[in-house]
Design an enzyme around this catalytic site. Structure first.
Site, mmCIF file in Angstrom:
data_model
loop_
_atom_site.group_PDB
_atom_site.id
_atom_site.type_symbol
_atom_site.label_atom_id
_atom_site.label_comp_id
_atom_site.label_asym_id
_atom_site.label_seq_id
_atom_site.Cartn_x
_atom_site.Cartn_y
_atom_site.Cartn_z
ATOM 1 N N ARG A 62 61.867 55.483 36.868
ATOM 2 C CA ARG A 62 61.405 54.152 37.250
ATOM 3 C C ARG A 62 60.989 54.085 38.723
ATOM 4 O O ARG A 62 60.039 53.370 39.072
ATOM 5 C CB ARG A 62 62.509 53.127 36.961
ATOM 6 N N HIS A 66 57.562 52.423 40.125
ATOM 7 C CA HIS A 66 57.523 51.317 41.093
ATOM 8 C C HIS A 66 56.904 51.739 42.420
ATOM 9 O O HIS A 66 56.395 50.900 43.164
ATOM 10 C CB HIS A 66 58.927 50.734 41.294
ATOM 11 N N ASP A 67 56.946 53.028 42.734
ATOM 12 C CA ASP A 67 56.238 53.519 43.908
ATOM 13 C C ASP A 67 54.724 53.455 43.676
ATOM 14 O O ASP A 67 53.982 52.875 44.476
ATOM 15 C CB ASP A 67 56.675 54.964 44.205
ATOM 16 N N SER A 76 56.377 54.638 49.393
ATOM 17 C CA SER A 76 56.659 53.391 50.112
ATOM 18 C C SER A 76 57.933 52.715 49.621
ATOM 19 O O SER A 76 58.640 52.077 50.406
ATOM 20 C CB SER A 76 55.470 52.425 50.016
ATOM 21 N N ASN A 94 62.725 44.792 42.314
ATOM 22 C CA ASN A 94 63.489 45.962 42.760
ATOM 23 C C ASN A 94 64.927 45.665 43.157
ATOM 24 O O ASN A 94 65.817 46.484 42.982
ATOM 25 C CB ASN A 94 62.788 46.621 43.962
ATOM 26 N N HIS A 193 60.996 53.127 28.251
ATOM 27 C CA HIS A 193 62.150 52.299 27.894
ATOM 28 C C HIS A 193 62.921 52.863 26.704
ATOM 29 O O HIS A 193 63.745 52.169 26.118
ATOM 30 C CB HIS A 193 61.716 50.849 27.656
ATOM 31 N N THR A 241 69.537 55.302 21.317
ATOM 32 C CA THR A 241 69.792 56.536 22.082
ATOM 33 C C THR A 241 69.333 56.389 23.541
ATOM 34 O O THR A 241 68.300 56.942 23.923
ATOM 35 C CB THR A 241 69.032 57.724 21.442
ATOM 36 N N ASP A 246 63.261 59.958 23.338
ATOM 37 C CA ASP A 246 62.731 60.173 21.986
ATOM 38 C C ASP A 246 61.790 59.020 21.643
ATOM 39 O O ASP A 246 61.469 58.205 22.512
ATOM 40 C CB ASP A 246 63.890 60.280 20.984
HETATM 41 C C1 HEM Z 1 54.951 47.622 30.981
HETATM 42 C C2 HEM Z 1 55.511 46.924 31.936
HETATM 43 C C3 HEM Z 1 56.946 47.107 32.343
HETATM 44 C C4 HEM Z 1 57.837 46.113 32.558
HETATM 45 C C5 HEM Z 1 57.568 44.638 32.449
HETATM 46 C C6 HEM Z 1 59.087 46.737 32.898
HETATM 47 C C7 HEM Z 1 60.228 46.042 33.227
HETATM 48 C C8 HEM Z 1 61.483 46.614 33.358
HETATM 49 C C9 HEM Z 1 62.699 45.892 33.572
HETATM 50 C C10 HEM Z 1 62.791 44.373 33.736
HETATM 51 C C11 HEM Z 1 63.714 46.783 33.604
HETATM 52 C C12 HEM Z 1 65.200 46.466 33.801
HETATM 53 C C13 HEM Z 1 65.459 46.179 35.272
HETATM 54 C C14 HEM Z 1 66.824 45.607 35.546
HETATM 55 O O1 HEM Z 1 67.567 45.277 34.638
HETATM 56 O O2 HEM Z 1 67.177 45.491 36.717
HETATM 57 C C15 HEM Z 1 63.148 48.081 33.411
HETATM 58 C C16 HEM Z 1 63.851 49.260 33.392
HETATM 59 C C17 HEM Z 1 63.262 50.496 33.315
HETATM 60 N N1 HEM Z 1 61.914 50.760 33.328
HETATM 61 FE FE1 HEM Z 1 60.446 49.448 33.058
HETATM 62 N N2 HEM Z 1 58.938 48.079 32.884
HETATM 63 C C18 HEM Z 1 57.637 48.367 32.554
HETATM 64 C C19 HEM Z 1 57.069 49.611 32.498
HETATM 65 C C20 HEM Z 1 57.717 50.784 32.828
HETATM 66 C C21 HEM Z 1 57.071 52.042 33.078
HETATM 67 C C22 HEM Z 1 55.566 52.269 33.038
HETATM 68 C C23 HEM Z 1 58.057 52.943 33.360
HETATM 69 C C24 HEM Z 1 57.946 54.390 33.723
HETATM 70 C C25 HEM Z 1 56.837 55.091 33.754
HETATM 71 C C26 HEM Z 1 59.310 52.233 33.269
HETATM 72 C C27 HEM Z 1 60.558 52.792 33.397
HETATM 73 C C28 HEM Z 1 61.742 52.102 33.306
HETATM 74 C C29 HEM Z 1 63.042 52.747 33.176
HETATM 75 C C30 HEM Z 1 63.268 54.243 33.012
HETATM 76 C C31 HEM Z 1 64.008 51.735 33.210
HETATM 77 C C32 HEM Z 1 65.528 51.897 33.192
HETATM 78 C C33 HEM Z 1 66.003 52.166 34.611
HETATM 79 C C34 HEM Z 1 67.488 52.389 34.779
HETATM 80 O O3 HEM Z 1 68.250 52.393 33.823
HETATM 81 O O4 HEM Z 1 67.891 52.550 35.947
HETATM 82 N N3 HEM Z 1 59.062 50.921 32.977
HETATM 83 N N4 HEM Z 1 61.776 47.941 33.279
#
Ligand code: HEM
Ligand code: NAG
Length: 320
Positions: A62, A66-67, A76, A94, A193, A241, A246
């Protein structure tokens, strides 16, 4: 015959020239002579961090996202606030949410020992994201390198440019298209996700007010994430999972068991191109892996600083 050969040559030149332009100066072998151990140092750091806490793989993936979405993949997001600017760490999407900074610091310290001022913080994020995915069972791809680090960061840009969990499909599509990413990239990269956790505060309105959710799934989440309070209670983004990369994220969407509203937007209502991509990835993990890897390379190519732009930071938290 001669003209046909010429035509094919010309075509090759055009194809090569345009791909060079698209990918800037980034190259998978960028550090092979200046820091041959760079890739193995990052990989070892990521492996150790995931062994300590499996979730860290998700957090590192993530960080790269976000970078890249905020003024390009330039490290950044890693800059702490200072007298000149308010950084990205405390932007809405963030704050109390992105994590993994200490892991990046440890990797950077090792790289500075092995090859001082050579490997950028932005590249550490790109490699760590790739390695995290691979270690957790996902695809492996050749990560392009040679990004340099920014001197500054922008909280405002982070607030504007990062998509939110309550975005609808058209807002998601436009948030990705700003960076040259397609609908296919959106659906494939959302497959991230399949790992990691989200806080109650980002999915509360989904489990209480969203009609497009499996009723029993919503009910079980309501037991943990109350109407008020419990803001920081976390739940897996893929309830099946959460530490395995997966295709089950897509299976969940087919059952209306996506955790975020934005997840379920990809599979909703009557036929949409997004819906058919979700179906395809739920049926075919290798198609998902292939498109995911392609999407990650594309995302990693968002506006990198190259040449003499920016710098190689010594400490990822501050400009030199
Ligand atoms: C499509 C639009 C996206 C939205 C609206 C979104 C939004 C979010 C949100 C709200 C969370 C949880 C944050 C929290 O609870 O503090 C999350 C977690 C996460 N997102 Fe996304 N996300 C998106 C796309 C992506 C993309 C493109 C990636 C990676 C290339 C990504 C990777 C992740 C990962 C791996 C987590 C879990 C992080 C952790 O457990 O520390 N997301 N996302
Ligand atoms: C999607 O969200 C945007 C921004 O909030 C809004 O302007 C638009 O009307 C919404 N579109 C649909 C189809 O709901």
């Amino acid at each position: 015959m001669a003209t046909r050969t010429h035509f094919i040559l010309l075509l090759m030149v055009v194809v090569i020239a345009s791909s060079v332009q698209v990918h800037g100066n980034l190259s998978p072998t960028y550090y092979s002579s200046t820091c041959p151990k760079a890739l193995s140092i990052v990989q070892a750091g990521v492996k150790a961090a995931i062994k300590k806490e499996a979730r860290m793989g998700a957090s590192l993936l993530r960080l790269h996202f976000h970078d890249c979405f905020v003024n390009g993949c330039d490290g950044s997001i890693l800059l702490d606030d200072n007298a000149n600017f308010k950084g990205e760490k405390t932007a809405g999407p963030n704050q109390n949410s992105v994590r993994g900074f200490n892991v990046v610091d440890n990797i950077k310290a090792q790289l500075e020992k092995a090859c001082p001022r050579v490997v950028s913080c932005a590249d550490i994020l790109a490699i760590a994201a790739r390695d995290s995915v691979a270690i957790l069972g996902g695809p492996f791809w050749k990560v392009k390198l040679g990004r340099r680090d920014s001197l500054t960061a922008s909280r405002e840009a982070a607030n504007t440019l990062l998509p939110g969990p309550n975005f609808n499909l058209s807002a998601l599509i436009s948030s990705f298209s700003v960076h040259g990413l397609s609908l296919k990239d959106l659906v494939a990269l959302s497959g991230s996700h399949t790992i990691g956790l989200a806080r109650c505060t980002v999915f509360r309105s989904r489990i209480y007010n969203d009609p497009n959710i499996d009723a029993s799934f919503a009910k079980s989440l309501q037991k943990k994430c109350h109407k008020s309070g419990n803001d920081d209670v976390t739940e897996p983004l893929d309830f099946q999972t959460p530490t395995c990369f997966d295709k089950l994220y897509y299976d969940n969407l087919l059952k209306r068991k996506g955790l975020l509203h934005s997840d379920q937007e990809l599979f909703k209502g009557s036929y949409t191109p997004a819906k058919s991509l979700v179906k395809k990835y739920a049926q075919d993990a290798s198609a998902f892996f292939k498109d995911f890897a392609k999407g990650m390379v594309k995302m990693g190519n968002i506006k990198p600083l190259t040449g003499t732009a920016g710098e190689i930071r010594i400490n990822c938290r501050k400009a030199n």
